[in-house]
Scaffold this motif. Structure first.
Motif, PDB file in Angstrom:
ATOM      1  N   GLU A  70       0.908  -1.319  -0.032  1.00  0.00           N
ATOM      2  CA  GLU A  70      -0.231  -0.273   0.338  1.00  0.00           C
ATOM      3  C   GLU A  70       1.057   1.337   0.209  1.00  0.00           C
ATOM      4  OE1 GLU A  70      -3.650   0.106  -0.108  1.00  0.00           O
ATOM      5  OE2 GLU A  70      -3.256  -2.492   0.032  1.00  0.00           O
ATOM      6  N   ASP A  71       0.326   2.360  -0.171  1.00  0.00           N
ATOM      7  CA  ASP A  71       1.398   3.578  -0.683  1.00  0.00           C
ATOM      8  C   ASP A  71       1.205   4.702   0.787  1.00  0.00           C
ATOM      9  OD1 ASP A  71       2.283   2.917  -3.123  1.00  0.00           O
ATOM     10  OD2 ASP A  71       0.500   3.467  -4.294  1.00  0.00           O
ATOM     11  N   VAL A  72      -0.497   4.182   1.033  1.00  0.00           N
ATOM     12  CA  VAL A  72      -1.010   5.335   1.604  1.00  0.00           C
ATOM     13  C   VAL A  72      -2.325   4.735   3.005  1.00  0.00           C
ATOM     14  CG1 VAL A  72      -2.168   7.536   2.519  1.00  0.00           C
ATOM     15  CG2 VAL A  72      -0.877   7.044   0.370  1.00  0.00           C
ATOM     16  N   ILE A  73      -1.739   4.899   4.350  1.00  0.00           N
ATOM     17  CA  ILE A  73      -2.631   4.359   5.320  1.00  0.00           C
ATOM     18  C   ILE A  73      -3.400   6.279   5.747  1.00  0.00           C
ATOM     19  CG2 ILE A  73      -3.361   3.658   7.367  1.00  0.00           C
ATOM     20  CD1 ILE A  73      -0.243   2.140   7.006  1.00  0.00           C
ATOM     21  N   GLU A  74      -4.676   5.803   6.251  1.00  0.00           N
ATOM     22  CA  GLU A  74      -5.944   6.900   5.895  1.00  0.00           C
ATOM     23  C   GLU A  74      -5.946   6.080   7.232  1.00  0.00           C
ATOM     24  OE1 GLU A  74     -10.046   8.834   4.859  1.00  0.00           O
ATOM     25  OE2 GLU A  74      -8.644   7.589   3.839  1.00  0.00           O
ATOM     26  N   ILE A  75      -6.206   7.058   8.905  1.00  0.00           N
ATOM     27  CA  ILE A  75      -6.280   6.539  10.079  1.00  0.00           C
ATOM     28  C   ILE A  75      -7.615   7.923  10.614  1.00  0.00           C
ATOM     29  CG2 ILE A  75      -5.329   6.362  12.165  1.00  0.00           C
ATOM     30  CD1 ILE A  75      -3.056   5.650  11.169  1.00  0.00           C
ATOM     31  N   ILE A  76      -8.172   6.935  10.731  1.00  0.00           N
ATOM     32  CA  ILE A  76      -9.286   8.221  11.459  1.00  0.00           C
ATOM     33  C   ILE A  76      -9.464   8.420  13.071  1.00  0.00           C
ATOM     34  CG2 ILE A  76     -12.243   9.006  11.285  1.00  0.00           C
ATOM     35  CD1 ILE A  76     -11.568   7.777   8.095  1.00  0.00           C
ATOM     36  N   PRO A  77      -8.849   9.065  13.523  1.00  0.00           N
ATOM     37  CA  PRO A  77      -9.067   9.115  14.674  1.00  0.00           C
ATOM     38  C   PRO A  77     -10.213   9.939  15.024  1.00  0.00           C
ATOM     39  CG  PRO A  77      -6.864  10.234  14.904  1.00  0.00           C
ATOM     40  CD  PRO A  77      -7.316  10.022  13.308  1.00  0.00           C
ATOM     41  N   GLY A  78     -10.531  10.923  14.866  1.00  0.00           N
ATOM     42  CA  GLY A  78     -11.537  11.335  14.595  1.00  0.00           C
ATOM     43  C   GLY A  78     -11.751  12.717  15.399  1.00  0.00           C
ATOM     44  N   LYS A  79     -11.939  13.876  15.875  1.00  0.00           N
ATOM     45  CA  LYS A  79     -12.357  15.144  15.839  1.00  0.00           C
ATOM     46  C   LYS A  79     -11.952  15.540  17.178  1.00  0.00           C
ATOM     47  CE  LYS A  79     -13.526  17.386  11.684  1.00  0.00           C
ATOM     48  NZ  LYS A  79     -14.060  18.479  10.744  1.00  0.00           N
ATOM     49  N   GLY A  80     -13.562  14.974  18.239  1.00  0.00           N
ATOM     50  CA  GLY A  80     -12.529  15.013  19.285  1.00  0.00           C
ATOM     51  C   GLY A  80     -12.256  16.104  20.285  1.00  0.00           C
ATOM     52  N   THR A  81     -11.427  15.648  21.271  1.00  0.00           N
ATOM     53  CA  THR A  81     -11.119  16.339  22.217  1.00  0.00           C
ATOM     54  C   THR A  81      -9.487  16.042  21.574  1.00  0.00           C
ATOM     55  OG1 THR A  81     -10.505  14.741  23.941  1.00  0.00           O
ATOM     56  CG2 THR A  81     -12.623  16.082  23.720  1.00  0.00           C
ATOM     57  N   GLY A  82      -9.202  15.386  20.695  1.00  0.00           N
ATOM     58  CA  GLY A  82      -7.863  15.311  20.212  1.00  0.00           C
ATOM     59  C   GLY A  82      -6.785  14.305  20.915  1.00  0.00           C
ATOM     60  N   GLN A  83      -7.587  13.160  21.896  1.00  0.00           N
ATOM     61  CA  GLN A  83      -5.897  13.046  22.945  1.00  0.00           C
ATOM     62  C   GLN A  83      -6.071  11.672  21.484  1.00  0.00           C
ATOM     63  OE1 GLN A  83      -5.621  13.714  25.497  1.00  0.00           O
ATOM     64  NE2 GLN A  83      -6.007  15.597  25.459  1.00  0.00           N
ATOM     65  N   LEU A  84      -7.196  11.109  21.109  1.00  0.00           N
ATOM     66  CA  LEU A  84      -6.720   9.851  20.657  1.00  0.00           C
ATOM     67  C   LEU A  84      -5.759   9.744  19.306  1.00  0.00           C
ATOM     68  CD1 LEU A  84      -7.484   6.730  19.973  1.00  0.00           C
ATOM     69  CD2 LEU A  84      -9.737   7.633  18.923  1.00  0.00           C
ATOM     70  N   LYS A  85      -6.058  11.115  18.518  1.00  0.00           N
ATOM     71  CA  LYS A  85      -5.524  11.516  17.635  1.00  0.00           C
ATOM     72  C   LYS A  85      -3.918  11.845  17.982  1.00  0.00           C
ATOM     73  CE  LYS A  85      -4.208  15.395  14.243  1.00  0.00           C
ATOM     74  NZ  LYS A  85      -4.880  16.294  13.359  1.00  0.00           N
ATOM     75  N   LYS A  86      -3.536  12.481  19.562  1.00  0.00           N
ATOM     76  CA  LYS A  86      -2.319  12.389  19.935  1.00  0.00           C
ATOM     77  C   LYS A  86      -1.729  11.318  20.561  1.00  0.00           C
ATOM     78  CE  LYS A  86      -2.956  17.073  21.987  1.00  0.00           C
ATOM     79  NZ  LYS A  86      -3.662  17.791  23.878  1.00  0.00           N
ATOM     80  N   ARG A  87      -2.163  10.284  20.727  1.00  0.00           N
ATOM     81  CA  ARG A  87      -2.159   8.780  20.417  1.00  0.00           C
ATOM     82  C   ARG A  87      -1.646   8.453  19.503  1.00  0.00           C
ATOM     83  NH1 ARG A  87       0.665   5.373  22.793  1.00  0.00           N
ATOM     84  NH2 ARG A  87       0.551   3.982  23.222  1.00  0.00           N
ATOM     85  N   VAL A  88      -2.147   8.538  19.120  1.00  0.00           N
ATOM     86  CA  VAL A  88      -2.275   7.309  17.482  1.00  0.00           C
ATOM     87  C   VAL A  88      -0.961   8.831  16.605  1.00  0.00           C
ATOM     88  CG1 VAL A  88      -2.491   7.788  14.679  1.00  0.00           C
ATOM     89  CG2 VAL A  88      -3.771   7.342  16.626  1.00  0.00           C
ATOM     90  N   LEU A  89      -0.477   9.902  17.138  1.00  0.00           N
ATOM     91  CA  LEU A  89       0.970  10.211  16.969  1.00  0.00           C
ATOM     92  C   LEU A  89       2.142  10.207  17.090  1.00  0.00           C
ATOM     93  CD1 LEU A  89      -0.565  14.035  15.454  1.00  0.00           C
ATOM     94  CD2 LEU A  89       0.276  12.345  13.776  1.00  0.00           C
ATOM     95  N   ALA A  90       1.321   9.123  18.313  1.00  0.00           N
ATOM     96  CA  ALA A  90       2.816   8.823  19.743  1.00  0.00           C
ATOM     97  C   ALA A  90       2.912   7.729  19.058  1.00  0.00           C
ATOM     98  CB  ALA A  90       2.873   9.219  20.454  1.00  0.00           C
ATOM     99  N   PHE A  91       1.967   7.112  17.934  1.00  0.00           N
ATOM    100  CA  PHE A  91       2.788   5.739  18.636  1.00  0.00           C
ATOM    101  C   PHE A  91       3.744   5.406  16.891  1.00  0.00           C
ATOM    102  CE2 PHE A  91       1.987   2.449  15.540  1.00  0.00           C
ATOM    103  CZ  PHE A  91       2.701   1.115  16.578  1.00  0.00           C
ATOM    104  N   LEU A  92       3.009   6.718  16.376  1.00  0.00           N
ATOM    105  CA  LEU A  92       4.141   6.937  14.986  1.00  0.00           C
ATOM    106  C   LEU A  92       4.966   7.575  15.145  1.00  0.00           C
ATOM    107  CD1 LEU A  92       1.154   7.946  12.735  1.00  0.00           C
ATOM    108  CD2 LEU A  92       2.227   5.677  13.145  1.00  0.00           C
ATOM    109  N   ALA A  93       5.446   8.201  16.264  1.00  0.00           N
ATOM    110  CA  ALA A  93       6.362   8.735  16.756  1.00  0.00           C
ATOM    111  C   ALA A  93       7.557   7.974  17.179  1.00  0.00           C
ATOM    112  CB  ALA A  93       6.379  10.078  17.406  1.00  0.00           C
ATOM    113  N   GLN A  94       7.395   6.761  16.882  1.00  0.00           N
ATOM    114  CA  GLN A  94       7.930   5.999  18.106  1.00  0.00           C
ATOM    115  C   GLN A  94       9.442   5.329  17.271  1.00  0.00           C
ATOM    116  OE1 GLN A  94       6.604   2.579  20.585  1.00  0.00           O
ATOM    117  NE2 GLN A  94       4.417   3.156  19.603  1.00  0.00           N
TER     118      GLN A  94
END
Length: 76
Positions: A27-51
């Motif tokens: 695959e070329d691209v993965i689309e992850i949709i953590p949603g807008k909400g408070t942004g906590q899930l998006k922060k968690r996803v970005l922290a995972f990807l930063a490892q």
């Protein structure tokens, strides 16, 4: 991501499985949709990807400028 958002282990496992499967199938691209909400899930996803060991699997991460609830991962 929302059905598993309360469990960090489940989030990491889902992201890891998706990333490895996409890399394996070419695959070329993965689309992850953590949603807008408070942004906590998006922060968690970005922290995972930063490892360090995860960064080796992709070329770059982009947050969608038109939709803040979406993260695009460009694979190598």
């Amino acid at each position: 991501m929302h059905p598993i958002f309360r469990n960090n282990r489940d989030i990491d496992l889902a992201l890891r499985e998706t990333l490895f499967r996409a890399a394996r199938t070419g695959e070329d691209v993965i689309e992850i949709i953590p949603g807008k909400g408070t942004g906590q899930l998006k922060k968690r996803v970005l922290a995972f990807l930063a490892q360090k060991h995860i960064k080796k699997l992709y070329a770059r991460v982009e947050t969608d400028a038109t939709n803040t609830g979406r993260v695009l991962v460009r694979l190598r």
